[in-house]
Design an enzyme around this catalytic site. Structure first.
Site: not given
Length: 532
Positions: A111, A304, A335, A377, A451
């Site tokens: 990344s 949050d 990811d 990606h 990835h």
């Protein structure tokens, strides 16, 4: 072997007989009419040849095409639909391209290198950020002179307001591509930087966050990298591991606050909503976790904020600038869910990301705002096995594998889901595979799933969105944004301002009126909930 095919055909017949599939889909007129409507809409598309006042890039970290497809189905099934006929918000963007994600030194990137490509317009090396490929991973002395400048930096120089919103730590590789230059993406705090590199003058990413450029809005996780070692965390005061990590004794939040008279720091949802409504706040930093923010399925909605709420707050502040803004919004934990081989987490994060895209579209105008959605990606995440339409996206394939055991329609090529039970692949049940904690099985055993190297999609809407076409290098994305907004190196872009303005920097429709009722109502509810 005929068995699986026979079962599949029998299942399909049963599915049709039970009326699960809409009967109108059996008629060719249904599909012809649908295609004709889509063709009519396509024929009406007119490229917006004006300049973009505002730029928004939505980055789904690890959001490959298989993730988009599976999330689309899940979003539909959550609304009691069959799934694939559903549209994501990003699906509605009229222009689409493919982006080649390789880094200079790797077929399959990380990344950091990809952030350099889509934010700075230059490809770099694996695990470096904001540097050309002349810089080498972990070699501090290759930093100086190899820095490349992000579109966000160029937007700031042009007088626009700029912001970063992420569900990861704000010092993480993707957001750091907007402001940092480092040979190691893991140098979050000075405690992470080797002493030799510190002596050579290399700065940690947290320091660069507040010193490299003036960022108006910073929202995400990453509190612990901003405070001195031993500083208790406000949310987890008894957990030493969540406290400050800095060795230099600096309080970077205080340093940032001292730079701006209208700056505000917040660390929970209530404070965020209040600050976003305060007209005296000119700069806003919100750090809601010591590290990455929680997954959406684990989020405490009283403490949050969601990605959509952070995006709303950022738009409210940034849109006050009549010269426009640049906003980076990342669904960063898509990811992480994939790295854990937990598809449920990755896909629910993707839906939350898509919700933020939809809300931003409601609060901005495509007449003056170029919005791009892409991924850095992909992942080795697959979707197959001939599942029946309408069956759970987390369910089992209708047939058995050669070992006579069930398998899920979602699988990983490698990762921690590789498990042996008594020397063999374990069987799996529908109830197991539907659990949010379930790890899909993997073909190759790894501590973390990797990835993947295939191209990813780029979706575009707004001024100059028509430039997003074909198969392009990932660097093309940064150049489209810079050209659309007439930023360096395209200041002589010769683009007309949008209709009704005298120049491209003129103010357009404000998001403030649309946001005020929602935020005010939320604050009223919060006040009621906390009243004694």
């Amino acid at each position: 072997m005929q068995g699986p095919w026979v079962l599949l055909l029998l299942g399909l017949r049963l599915q049709l007989s039970l009326g699960i599939i809409p009967v109108e889909e059996e008629n060719p007129d249904f599909w012809n009419r649908q295609a004709a409507e889509a063709l009519g809409a396509a024929k009406k598309l007119q490229p917006a040849q004006t300049a973009a006042k505002n730029l928004i890039i939505f980055l789904g970290d690890g959001m490959g095409v298989s993730t988009v497809t599976a999330a689309r189905i899940l979003k539909g099934q959550k609304k009691d639909k069959l799934g694939p006929e559903t549209f994501l918000a990003m699906d509605r963007f009229p222009y689409v391209a493919l982006s080649k994600t390789y880094s200079v030194d790797k077929h399959v990137p990380d990344s950091g290198a990809t952030a350099t490509a889509y934010l700075c317009g230059v490809k770099g090396n694996f695990q470096t950020i904001g540097l050309s490929a002349a810089a080498r991973f972990n070699q501090c002395n290759t930093t100086r002179g190899n820095e490349v400048i992000s579109v966000m930096n160029r937007a700031k120089k042009a007088g626009k307001s700029v912001g970063v919103v992420t569900t990861t730590r704000v010092q993480h590789a993707s957001p750091a591509g907007a402001y940092a230059h480092t040979v190691n993406r893991n140098w979050y705090s000075d405690a992470d930087v080797p002493a030799s590199a510190r002596q050579e003058g290399c700065q940690d990413i947290a320091t660069q966050l507040i010193s490299n450029m003036d960022i108006d809005v910073i929202l995400g996780g990453g509190r612990k990298y901003m405070f001195p070692m031993g500083t208790p965390d406000p949310e987890y005061p008894d957990d030493y591991s969540q406290g400050g990590t800095r060795l230099d004794g600096k309080n970077l939040v205080q340093e940032w606050l001292a730079k701006h008279q209208g700056a505000r720091y917040v660390w929970n949802r209530t404070e965020l909503l209040q600050a976003s409504l305060d007209p005296s706040v000119t700069h806003l930093m919100g750090l809601f976790e010591p590290g990455d923010m929680k997954y959406e399925i684990h989020r405490d909605s009283t403490l949050d904020p969601s990605l959509m709420e952070m995006t709303e707050a950022a738009l409210l502040l940034l849109s006050r600038n009549p010269r426009g803004f640049f906003l980076f919004v990342e669904g960063g934990r898509i990811d992480h869910g994939h790295h854990e081989s937990r598809a449920y987490r990755a896909l629910t994060e993707t839906i939350m990301f898509d919700d933020a895209i939809e809300r931003a579209g409601q609060l901005t105008s495509e007449e003056d705002t170029l919005s791009l959605v892409t991924a850095d990606h992909s992942h080795v995440f697959s979707f197959g096995g001939y599942p029946l339409r309408g069956s759970s996206i987390f369910g089992l394939a209708p047939g058995k594998a050669r070992d006579r055991k069930a398998y899920t329609v979602l699988l990983y090529g490698n990762g921690p889901g590789y498990v042996l039970k008594d020397g063999a692949r374990p069987d799996v049940t529908e109830s197991e595979s539907g659990s949010p904690e379930y790890r899909q099985q993997s073909a190759v055993p790894l501590d973390g799933e990797t990835h993947a190297g295939e191209d990813v999609a780029v979706f575009a809407r707004g001024p100059q969105a028509h430039l997003v076409h074909g198969v392009q290098e990932q660097t093309f994305i940064a150049h489209v944004m810079a050209f659309a907004a007439c930023l360096e190196p395209y200041t002589a872009c010769d683009l007309a301002p949008r209709a009704g303005t005298t120049d491209a920097a003129h103010p357009g429709p404000s998001v403030v009126p649309a946001l005020l009722p929602l935020l005010a109502g939320t604050l009223l509810l919060l006040g009621t909930a906390t009243a004694p």
